[in-house]
Design a protein around this motif. Structure first.
Motif, mmCIF file in Angstrom:
data_model
loop_
_atom_site.group_PDB
_atom_site.id
_atom_site.type_symbol
_atom_site.label_atom_id
_atom_site.label_comp_id
_atom_site.label_asym_id
_atom_site.label_seq_id
_atom_site.Cartn_x
_atom_site.Cartn_y
_atom_site.Cartn_z
ATOM 1 N N ALA A 166 0.792 -1.102 0.058
ATOM 2 C CA ALA A 166 -0.052 -0.011 -0.006
ATOM 3 C C ALA A 166 0.950 1.290 -0.003
ATOM 4 C CB ALA A 166 -0.954 -0.149 1.082
ATOM 5 N N GLY A 167 1.949 1.061 0.600
ATOM 6 C CA GLY A 167 2.917 2.441 0.473
ATOM 7 C C GLY A 167 3.921 2.632 -0.699
ATOM 8 N N LEU A 168 3.904 1.635 -1.471
ATOM 9 C CA LEU A 168 4.817 1.581 -2.706
ATOM 10 C C LEU A 168 4.109 2.748 -3.772
ATOM 11 C CD1 LEU A 168 5.270 -2.094 -3.659
ATOM 12 C CD2 LEU A 168 6.980 -0.646 -2.400
ATOM 13 N N PRO A 169 5.160 3.228 -4.487
ATOM 14 C CA PRO A 169 6.320 3.185 -4.520
ATOM 15 C C PRO A 169 7.187 4.115 -3.663
ATOM 16 C CG PRO A 169 5.689 4.449 -6.183
ATOM 17 C CD PRO A 169 4.384 4.213 -5.519
ATOM 18 N N ALA A 170 6.761 4.716 -2.609
ATOM 19 C CA ALA A 170 7.449 5.286 -1.625
ATOM 20 C C ALA A 170 8.884 4.780 -1.178
ATOM 21 C CB ALA A 170 6.529 5.687 -0.298
ATOM 22 N N GLU A 171 9.697 5.349 -0.969
ATOM 23 C CA GLU A 171 11.023 4.786 -0.658
ATOM 24 C C GLU A 171 11.459 3.978 0.472
ATOM 25 O OE1 GLU A 171 14.295 7.992 -2.563
ATOM 26 O OE2 GLU A 171 12.687 9.042 -1.168
ATOM 27 N N ALA A 172 10.829 4.442 1.725
ATOM 28 C CA ALA A 172 10.737 3.465 2.859
ATOM 29 C C ALA A 172 10.231 2.283 2.727
ATOM 30 C CB ALA A 172 10.226 4.293 4.082
ATOM 31 N N PRO A 183 2.625 -1.185 -8.430
ATOM 32 C CA PRO A 183 3.057 0.127 -7.780
ATOM 33 C C PRO A 183 4.410 0.417 -8.126
ATOM 34 C CG PRO A 183 1.596 -1.226 -6.219
ATOM 35 C CD PRO A 183 1.830 -1.972 -7.417
ATOM 36 N N ILE A 184 5.150 -0.749 -8.086
ATOM 37 C CA ILE A 184 6.722 -0.482 -8.443
ATOM 38 C C ILE A 184 6.845 -0.157 -9.910
ATOM 39 C CG2 ILE A 184 8.830 -1.960 -8.780
ATOM 40 C CD1 ILE A 184 7.862 -3.851 -6.193
ATOM 41 N N LEU A 185 6.110 -0.812 -10.628
ATOM 42 C CA LEU A 185 6.073 -0.259 -12.077
ATOM 43 C C LEU A 185 5.818 1.202 -12.218
ATOM 44 C CD1 LEU A 185 4.840 -3.531 -13.718
ATOM 45 C CD2 LEU A 185 6.976 -2.888 -13.597
ATOM 46 N N ARG A 186 4.756 1.603 -11.539
ATOM 47 C CA ARG A 186 4.338 2.913 -11.687
ATOM 48 C C ARG A 186 5.402 3.869 -11.009
ATOM 49 N NH1 ARG A 186 -0.355 6.083 -11.199
ATOM 50 N NH2 ARG A 186 0.572 8.368 -11.786
ATOM 51 N N GLY A 187 6.194 3.470 -10.062
ATOM 52 C CA GLY A 187 7.285 4.354 -9.830
ATOM 53 C C GLY A 187 8.188 4.445 -10.803
ATOM 54 N N ARG A 241 16.981 5.970 -6.152
ATOM 55 C CA ARG A 241 15.275 5.587 -6.018
ATOM 56 C C ARG A 241 15.297 4.631 -7.084
ATOM 57 N NH1 ARG A 241 10.296 6.955 -4.511
ATOM 58 N NH2 ARG A 241 8.875 7.008 -6.148
ATOM 59 N N VAL A 242 15.706 4.939 -8.237
ATOM 60 C CA VAL A 242 15.341 4.273 -9.505
ATOM 61 C C VAL A 242 16.330 2.777 -9.326
ATOM 62 C CG1 VAL A 242 16.046 4.233 -12.034
ATOM 63 C CG2 VAL A 242 15.358 6.280 -11.014
ATOM 64 N N TYR A 243 17.520 2.957 -8.679
ATOM 65 C CA TYR A 243 18.184 1.590 -8.480
ATOM 66 C C TYR A 243 17.293 0.654 -7.790
ATOM 67 C CZ TYR A 243 22.451 4.167 -10.091
ATOM 68 O OH TYR A 243 23.264 4.902 -10.758
ATOM 69 N N MET A 244 16.647 1.199 -6.692
ATOM 70 C CA MET A 244 16.080 0.421 -5.666
ATOM 71 C C MET A 244 14.842 -0.245 -6.373
ATOM 72 S SD MET A 244 17.632 0.012 -3.190
ATOM 73 C CE MET A 244 16.771 -1.131 -2.441
ATOM 74 N N LEU A 245 13.864 0.553 -7.285
ATOM 75 C CA LEU A 245 12.868 0.085 -7.817
ATOM 76 C C LEU A 245 13.363 -1.109 -8.642
ATOM 77 C CD1 LEU A 245 10.816 3.595 -8.389
ATOM 78 C CD2 LEU A 245 10.166 1.505 -6.783
ATOM 79 N N LEU A 246 14.373 -0.951 -9.613
ATOM 80 C CA LEU A 246 14.811 -1.845 -10.599
ATOM 81 C C LEU A 246 15.298 -2.863 -9.813
ATOM 82 C CD1 LEU A 246 16.560 0.124 -13.293
ATOM 83 C CD2 LEU A 246 14.406 -0.663 -13.373
ATOM 84 N N ILE A 247 15.918 -2.808 -8.712
ATOM 85 C CA ILE A 247 16.354 -4.069 -8.170
ATOM 86 C C ILE A 247 15.438 -4.671 -7.724
ATOM 87 C CG2 ILE A 247 17.530 -4.805 -5.864
ATOM 88 C CD1 ILE A 247 19.612 -2.458 -6.289
ATOM 89 N N LEU A 248 14.239 -4.326 -7.180
ATOM 90 C CA LEU A 248 12.897 -5.145 -6.790
ATOM 91 C C LEU A 248 12.361 -5.844 -7.817
ATOM 92 C CD1 LEU A 248 11.228 -2.847 -4.301
ATOM 93 C CD2 LEU A 248 12.345 -4.892 -3.716
ATOM 94 N N VAL A 249 12.236 -5.386 -9.045
ATOM 95 C CA VAL A 249 11.739 -5.782 -10.227
ATOM 96 C C VAL A 249 12.489 -7.037 -10.726
ATOM 97 C CG1 VAL A 249 11.277 -5.600 -12.655
ATOM 98 C CG2 VAL A 249 10.757 -3.620 -11.147
ATOM 99 N N LEU A 250 13.959 -6.908 -10.696
ATOM 100 C CA LEU A 250 14.744 -7.857 -10.838
ATOM 101 C C LEU A 250 14.881 -9.024 -10.034
ATOM 102 C CD1 LEU A 250 17.221 -8.965 -12.486
ATOM 103 C CD2 LEU A 250 18.784 -7.555 -11.197
ATOM 104 N N MET A 251 14.522 -8.742 -8.688
ATOM 105 C CA MET A 251 14.657 -9.768 -7.462
ATOM 106 C C MET A 251 13.146 -10.626 -7.832
ATOM 107 S SD MET A 251 16.020 -7.882 -4.254
ATOM 108 C CE MET A 251 15.565 -9.240 -3.195
#
Length: 767
Positions: free
Chosen positions: A352-358, A389-393, A408-418
């Motif tokens: 629910a909090g995505l794609p906020a950074e925390a 939500p990750i893809l929206r970010g 911020r972009v790195y972390m979103l992409l790392i999540l997609v990759l994982m």
């Protein structure tokens, strides 16, 4: 005039506290400071009052120790609230303890931020003199921190205790923020080093913070929050004696909804931090990878304390039973005595909090380090709630006018990759659909699978990354391409726009490589003539020309692009090899852009994969052209490939609609034999964290904590370079009609080569 008088009164009233004379331990001034309250109209001048007070306190506290005496009063109030517990909690006691913590926190925050120097912190006795290995048991600050841990662990969440729980988390964060003012590769001073390595209730604290994050009530809507703010302000104004302290209570008062007025920069409309916000940020700081100097003090395990507890947490099914069954777990206060937390509400709150950074950072931490949580998250069938939500970010980062923050972009992409490295998750993502994605502006997608949506978004980000030197980052491109390849490994029924995006991405990479090689050749020519041949023992030897620095850099960049081209082709080959029956739209896109796949346009590294792509084109192109009749033949006896050919076909009204072309491809597919394709190794990219990942994560998580909870004053954003959208289109040029009508101009179809300085590659993680 009234404000100026109140300000002078407030500073004068606090002269004994910040002055040069030590106050007695039982001086009533301390209690007055902890109890003062006023309304919201005085908060606007809080910063100037606080600056003046802390400047004097910083100068005098080293010999008065008045701040430590205040901390002892604060500690006494918090311990009283903790002893009463949630069962006997009253708003007066809990609110008083929360207000006391607030007072201590704002002074501690101001002193730490004003000093920003380790020796200054020690000289003012904010931190105990000594090294990180010193015993902190006798330190009042360490005592306060352990009491805060007790509060967070033992108090249940109720309307009366929630303000105290929030303040306990924020005050603990403030105590730990000394790390921000210490060099990363040096041991943090005072209690920080001991805290990160300490075992004091570490497992209980980890569970309690996760439970506060997962189970705390959702924050109020903005309208309700504003209404409560006005109500709280009114109560503050009417309290007995509240005006006597002038502006002082504006610095010290703790109405939850007025916090943003005191600590957030002007023009920022963010609400005050909630309990989930504060718990998440404290958990991230405590669970960070240990800085290198601290590892020498820890024997055996690489993680200690809270970090170690997070790696072994189990799932409580229904909130009471451990993963895999077993007896019910007894709950005491805010945390369970068992070894787990309920993963379902925890994951729901994070999504629910995505794609906020925390939430992004905490989701990464749990996926990367807790195998139980990772299995739970990847086994979910509602993958859209986490991935969309990750893809929206990612999409917002790709379409932003200014280059986004790289971390911020790195972390979103790392999540997609994982997430994409799990085959079952990818299969589910391609099976689950969303009715629409209105935030995608390039096309009206309609119903689309989550997997196809991910492909579209990743391709869009690579285009944005290549189109501007201000955004160009090899790490972003390589991660996008790796995740895209993982998604292609199990991709039945790719959306038409996803198929076109993949082929369009390959075209963009091919143009980028050609441009880099052309510039490298120009650099080589500008470097001077080739060296003259030399004769040794009657044998003439022609020395190879030495590459200049510019030429070498350009050829290295071209090699990286060539590797990305190969990965994209391998992804296409995966779809064609495994899902030809449902890959009709990908075949369509290949036929539309078949001139891209000539031998002279493909790097040598990808020639083996190219053979399979050409085999598919050779099978389908003649059959589709034959079904179109003689007028569809172009000069190369395939589908029309130039704009003129398309116009001629349209004028003769012999060019078919996209649905007719798809039908012809499906008919030709009946004769397809998959055995003609050369077998290729299984394509799978996985995420690996570098050994010194704290060099990236520690500064970033503190940035997130500061932005989420306003621990320190923020600085302005740096200006960004404008993106260049000029250049020749590379979109739907070809002999086939577009598969779906464009909704808006397609930025992916307008690529520009903006040749400028490239940013440094991120070194915290690797693929």
């Amino acid at each position: 005039m009234g404000n100026a008088s109140s300000s002078e009164t407030a500073i004068f009233a606090l002269d004994p506290f910040v002055g040069i004379t030590p106050l007695p331990d039982d001086d009533p001034l301390f209690d007055h400071m902890l109890c003062a309250r006023v309304g919201a109209e005085h908060v606007s001048h809080a910063d100037e009052v606080l600056d003046s007070l802390c400047e004097q306190l910083e100068r005098n506290n080293s010999h008065t120790h008045n701040f430590q005496k205040l901390l002892r009063r604060v500690l006494a109030r918090v311990r009283e609230a903790h002893t009463l517990g949630s069962a006997k909690a009253s708003e007066e006691v809990m609110g008083g303890a929360a207000n006391a913590l607030f007072v201590a926190r704002i002074f501690l925050r101001a002193l730490l931020q004003a000093a920003q120097d380790v020796e200054m912190m020690r000289s003012t006795h904010i931190l105990k003199p000594g090294t990180s290995s010193d015993n902190v048991d006798g330190d009042i600050v360490g005592e306060l921190f352990r009491t805060l841990v007790d509060v967070v662990v033992d108090l249940e969440r109720t309307p009366e205790t929630t303000p105290l729980l929030i303040e306990a988390c924020l005050c603990a964060l403030t105590l730990l923020s000394a790390q921000m003012y210490s060099p990363l590769l040096e041991p943090p001073v005072g209690m920080l080093g001991g805290t990160l390595c300490a075992e004091y209730r570490a497992a209980d604290l980890a569970r309690a913070l996760l439970l506060h994050l997962a189970l705390a009530p959702a924050p109020l809507a903005p309208a309700a929050a504003e209404s409560n703010a006005a109500a709280n302000a009114g109560r503050g104004d009417g309290s007995g004696g509240s005006r006597a302290w002038g502006l002082l209570p504006a610095v010290l008062y703790l109405p939850r909804t007025l916090f943003s007025l005191l600590f957030i920069t002007p023009g920022d409309n963010r609400p005050p931090p909630t309990l989930p916000d504060a718990a998440a940020c404290l958990l991230l700081v405590l669970a960070q990878d240990l800085p290198r100097p601290l590892r020498a003090h820890v024997s055996g395990a690489p993680f200690t304390g809270v970090a170690a507890a997070l790696t072994s947490l189990l799932n409580l099914e229904g909130g009471t039973k451990a993963e895999g069954g077993g007896e019910d777990l007894e709950t005491v206060g805010g945390a369970s005595r068992g070894a787990g937390v309920p993963f379902a509400p925890l994951l729901a709150r994070l999504c629910a909090g995505l794609p906020a950074e925390a939430p992004v950072l905490l989701l990464y931490h749990l996926l990367h380090k807790n195998a139980h949580f990772r299995r739970f998250a990847l086994a979910r069938t509602d993958v859209d709630s986490m991935l969309v939500p990750i893809l929206r970010g990612v999409y917002d980062a790709a379409t932003a006018k200014e280059p986004p923050q790289p971390a911020r972009v790195y972390m979103l992409l790392i999540l997609v990759l994982m997430l994409s490295q799990d085959p079952a998750f990818v299969e589910t993502a391609h099976r689950v659909t969303v009715p629409r994605a209105p935030w995608v502006k390039e096309r009206i997608l309609g119903e689309v699978s989550v997997g196809s949506l991910a492909m579209i978004v990743l391709c869009r980000l690579v285009h944005a990354n290549l189109n501007s030197a201000a955004r160009r980052d090899p790490y972003v491109s390589s991660n996008c391409v790796a995740a895209l390849a993982n998604l292609c490994a199990c991709a039945p029924g790719i959306h038409p726009y996803a198929a076109a995006s993949i082929v369009g991405l390959y075209a963009r990479l091919e143009r980028r490589r050609s441009k880099l090689l052309s510039r490298a050749d120009q650099a080589a020519a500008a470097g001077g003539p080739a060296p003259l041949p030399t004769t040794v023992a009657g044998v003439t030897i022609q020395s190879a020309p030495r590459m200049g620095v510019e030429e070498e850099a350009l050829r290295e960049d071209a090699a990286q692009v060539a590797e990305s081209m190969r990965v994209v082709l391998e992804g296409v080959n995966c779809v064609l090899s495994s899902h030809m029956a449902t890959g009709t739209h990908l075949v369509y896109a290949l036929l539309e852009r078949q001139t891209l796949f000539r031998e002279d346009k493909v790097p040598d590294e990808a020639k083996d994969v190219l053979a399979n792509i050409q085999a598919v084109i050779s099978h389908f192109a003649p059959r589709v052209v034959a079904a179109a009749g003689p007028s569809a033949l172009a000069a190369d006896a395939t589908l029309p490939v130039t704009t003129a050919d398309v116009g001629a076909e349209a004028s003769s009204q012999s060019l078919r609609t996209s649905s007719e072309v798809i039908a012809a491809i499906e008919e030709a597919g009946r004769d397809w034999r998959g055995g003609v394709l050369r077998p290729m190794p299984e394509l799978r990219f996985t995420y690996e964290q570098e050994p010194d990942a704290e060099e990236f994560f520690t500064p970033y998580l503190w940035t997130v904590a500061v932005e989420t909870t306003s621990l320190v004053a923020e600085t302005g954003a740096q200006p960004a370079e404008d993106e260049d959208h000029s250049g020749a289109p590379v979109g739907a040029a070809g002999g086939l009609p577009p598969q779906r009508q464009a909704h808006a101009s397609d930025p992916m179809g307008a690529a520009a080569e903006d040749d400028g300085a490239q940013p440094k590659k991120h070194g915290g993680v690797e693929v």
